[in-house]
Structure formats: C-alpha cells, structure tokens
Enzyme design. Structure first.
Site, short mmCIF file in Angstrom:
data_model
loop_
_atom_site.label_atom_id
_atom_site.label_comp_id
_atom_site.label_asym_id
_atom_site.label_seq_id
_atom_site.Cartn_x
_atom_site.Cartn_y
_atom_site.Cartn_z
N ARG A 31 0.84 -1.21 0.00
CA ARG A 31 0.00 0.00 0.00
C ARG A 31 0.87 1.26 0.00
O ARG A 31 0.57 2.24 -0.67
CB ARG A 31 -0.90 0.05 1.24
CG ARG A 31 -1.78 -1.18 1.42
CD ARG A 31 -3.18 -0.98 0.85
NE ARG A 31 -4.05 -2.07 1.27
CZ ARG A 31 -4.20 -3.23 0.61
NH1 ARG A 31 -3.58 -3.43 -0.53
NH2 ARG A 31 -5.01 -4.17 1.08
N GLU A 175 -14.37 -14.22 9.71
CA GLU A 175 -14.30 -13.63 8.38
C GLU A 175 -14.06 -14.68 7.30
O GLU A 175 -12.92 -15.03 7.02
CB GLU A 175 -13.20 -12.56 8.31
CG GLU A 175 -13.13 -11.91 6.93
CD GLU A 175 -12.09 -10.79 6.82
OE1 GLU A 175 -11.38 -10.52 7.79
OE2 GLU A 175 -11.99 -10.21 5.73
N LYS A 217 -18.05 -11.36 9.49
CA LYS A 217 -17.51 -10.40 8.52
C LYS A 217 -17.44 -11.07 7.15
O LYS A 217 -16.43 -11.66 6.78
CB LYS A 217 -16.12 -9.95 8.98
CG LYS A 217 -15.39 -9.04 7.99
CD LYS A 217 -14.20 -8.34 8.61
CE LYS A 217 -13.41 -7.58 7.57
NZ LYS A 217 -12.46 -6.65 8.12
N SER A 259 -14.75 -4.75 2.52
CA SER A 259 -14.95 -4.06 1.23
C SER A 259 -14.37 -4.85 0.07
O SER A 259 -14.87 -4.75 -1.05
CB SER A 259 -14.41 -2.63 1.27
OG SER A 259 -13.05 -2.55 1.56
N GLY A 260 -13.31 -5.60 0.29
CA GLY A 260 -12.86 -6.61 -0.65
C GLY A 260 -12.43 -6.13 -2.03
O GLY A 260 -12.47 -6.91 -2.98
N GLY A 261 -12.04 -4.87 -2.17
CA GLY A 261 -11.61 -4.39 -3.48
C GLY A 261 -12.62 -3.48 -4.15
O GLY A 261 -12.39 -2.98 -5.25
N ARG A 290 -9.52 -1.06 2.92
CA ARG A 290 -9.27 -0.14 1.81
C ARG A 290 -10.36 0.91 1.67
O ARG A 290 -10.07 2.08 1.41
CB ARG A 290 -9.13 -0.94 0.51
CG ARG A 290 -7.80 -1.62 0.38
CD ARG A 290 -7.83 -2.74 -0.64
NE ARG A 290 -8.56 -3.92 -0.15
CZ ARG A 290 -8.72 -5.04 -0.83
NH1 ARG A 290 -8.22 -5.14 -2.05
NH2 ARG A 290 -9.36 -6.06 -0.31
#
Ligand code: 13P
Length: 336
Positions: A31, A175, A217, A259-261, A290
């Site tokens: 990142r 998750e 999650k 959010s996964g992208g 993210r």
C-alpha cells in the site's frame, strides 16, 4: 446480556463500524509503495496514529483491528496505541491469524494458519487491551472451487479460533471471504458464499461457540471483477440480504462487511442500500480496510506531516460509511 454480546454490540451499534487497520507488514508495504512512501515502522505508525486521533473515531468507529506491530507501538505523545483507540470510545482489536497458506492436496486454495500457540498469544493481547480479534479465511470461485476440502478445513479453523478467543473473553470476528477475483456471476457468488457461511456456522455450533458473542464479517454478493454481467447496487443489496437471511442464525448480533476491493463509493452505496432494504433483525455495518483508508492514504502521501488534511479526508469517508450503516447516505452528501 453476556459480556461478549455487550462488547459486540458496542462495536457495531448506532451507525458505528470497524476500521480494519490490520494490514500485515507485507500488505502495508504494498500500500505504501503504491503512494511512494517508504514502508518503515515509523511511517506505518504515523499514518495509523493520524487516523486513530481523528475526530470521526468517536462517532463512526466502534472498533479498530490492529496488526501485531501496531498493538505494541506507542503514539508520538507516548501513549500505547490501544489506549489511544480506547480514549476515543472505540474498542481495540487484533488480527490473530498468521496468514493464508497453500492447502495440501488442493494447491490452488488456501488454509488460514495460526492455531498453534494461539491461547498464549491471546492472553498477551488481552493484557495489551484487545477485546476482539479477527481471523480471515479466503476462498476462490473458479471452476469447481471452492472445494469441499477448503470449505470444511477453513470452517474448522474458524471455529477452533472462535472457541479459543471466547475462552479468553474476547469477541471473535469470523471472516470467511469469498474473493471477487474472476469472471463469475453474482448468482454463483451467492451460491458459493451461502455454502461457505452455512459450513462456518455448522462448525461454530459443533465447537460450542456462543453465537451472540461473535461478529460475522462476510463479503457482499457481487459479480466477479472480470465479469461482463455486473449487477446494480440495488441487486447487490437484495442478493446480500438473501444470503444473510438464509445462512446466519438469529443469535448473531450483527454483520460487518469487508470491502474486498470495491471502491470507497461503491462499498458505501452498497452498504447504504443493504440498510435501506434491511428486512432482517441483524445490524449491518462495515469493517472496511481499503474502503476507509484509500483516500486518506493518498492525501497523507502528499505530505506525511499534514495531519489536518489527512484527517479531513478520513473523517468524510468515515462519516459516509456511518450514514450508510444507518441507511441514510446519499450522493449529495457524498459530494458535499
Ligand atoms: P478490505 O475492506 O480492504 O477488504 O479489508 C478488510 C479486511 O480486514 C480484510 O481482511
């Protein structure tokens, strides 16, 4: 009400959600590389400390997931990071899995590791102030995947992890992430995600996990990122609600989506519609990495000492997510 249920509700109630700032050093380096900031322990701390001292922490963030490096760090004013988080009213949490590794006999798939020595690590994290934890399992949709082997073995690990975490008086975030990579349809994502979540609950029940003291999650139901058949946000919300209704036992206090992208706006709009259409008794909120940090990271990278601009960007994003968690977001408020 049990203490675990009380902690879970404190994290996810009243439009609050979770800031997932638990990127491993490897992921955080990617990142930071992307915005041309050197990935040093000092820079990783500076960015995170800037977010954790933002005004929106008090109203919008119920819990922060940390990585091992961060939970052991002190702020520039000498305050331990878990204390900085607690002083805003949020609950400090910690990622306790040690990553997804190749699954023997199904090398295209992953099994999440970290159970060995977990009881002892949990004790240490509790003493440092953590009151909830995270463990992420990942599943691919492609051809015949996820395989029964991956679905079963990850559910088993999530259940053993959850039982140990509750024994240590902390709330486990469970998750299971079905990845959006690929050209699959949203319908296939719905089928596979439902199968994965069902198996997780079978295992959690077998391991006598108190379902009122966990937070689920999951991913939202989306078409794959290479699919030509994208669905609308309204369809995302309908399919996601269908999935949750058919798979999650009623004792579970709430769902905090990853959010996964998805982009920041997409993740916000989809969550908003999930709440506008929510016909379940579950709280539906966010546990975004993210989708809460992307914009703030970009602003910060232009001048890493510009606390005010970085916090302004983060505050706006957190506020939009919090509105979405109440079904009160709009594009006008987004663009204000
Ligand atoms: P994203 O919201 O960026 O997917 O991260 C959430 C998370 O904690 C992944 O494990």
């Amino acid at each position: 009400m049990s203490e675990l249920n009380r902690i879970a509700l404190k994290i996810i109630s009243n439009g609050k959600g979770i800031l997932a700032a638990d990127e491993s050093n490897g992921t955080m380096t990617k990142r930071l590389d992307a915005v041309n900031v050197p990935s040093t322990p000092e820079n990783r701390l500076l960015f995170r400390e800037t977010l954790f001292s933002s005004e929106s922490m008090q109203e919008c963030i119920g819990g922060v997931i940390l990585y091992d490096e961060t939970i052991n760090q002190k702020s520039s004013l000498g305050k331990p990071i878990p204390d900085l988080i607690s002083s805003s009213g949020a609950v400090p949490g910690i990622k306790v899995d040690t990553g997804a590794k190749d699954l023997a006999n199904s090398y295209d798939e992953k099994i999440t590791e970290g159970l060995d020595g977990l009881r002892e690590r949990l004790k240490k994290y509790y003493e440092l102030g953590a009151r909830f934890t995270k463990w992420r399992a990942v599943y691919n949709i492609s051809g015949k995947l996820p395989s029964k082997l991956a679905v079963h073995s990850n559910a088993h690990a999530l259940a053993r992890y959850s039982a140990l975490v509750q024994e240590s008086k902390m709330v486990p975030i469970v998750e299971p992430e079905v990845l959006m990579d690929g050209d699959h349809s949203a319908e296939l994502c719905l089928n596979k995600t439902s199968e994965v979540i069902k198996k997780c609950f079978e295992a959690l029940i077998l391991h006598k996990v108190d379902l009122s003291g966990i937070i689920l999650k999951p991913n939202m139901i989306l078409a794959g990122n290479k699919s030509k058949d994208k669905i609308s946000s309204d369809e995302v919300s309908q399919k996601t609600l269908e999935c949750i209704k058919n798979t999650v036992p009623s004792e579970v206090p709430g769902i905090a989506f990853l959010s996964g992208g998805q982009s920041e706006k997409e993740a916000t709009e989809n969550l908003d519609l999930i709440n506008k259409n929510n016909n379940t008794k579950f709280i539906m909120t966010y546990s975004y990495g993210r989708a809460l940090q992307q914009g703030a990271l970009k602003t910060w990278s232009k001048n890493t000492n510009d606390v005010e601009s970085t916090q302004n960007t983060f505050n706006h994003r957190a506020k939009m997510c919090s509105l979405a968690a109440k079904g009160k977001w709009s594009i006008e408020l987004e663009n204000k």
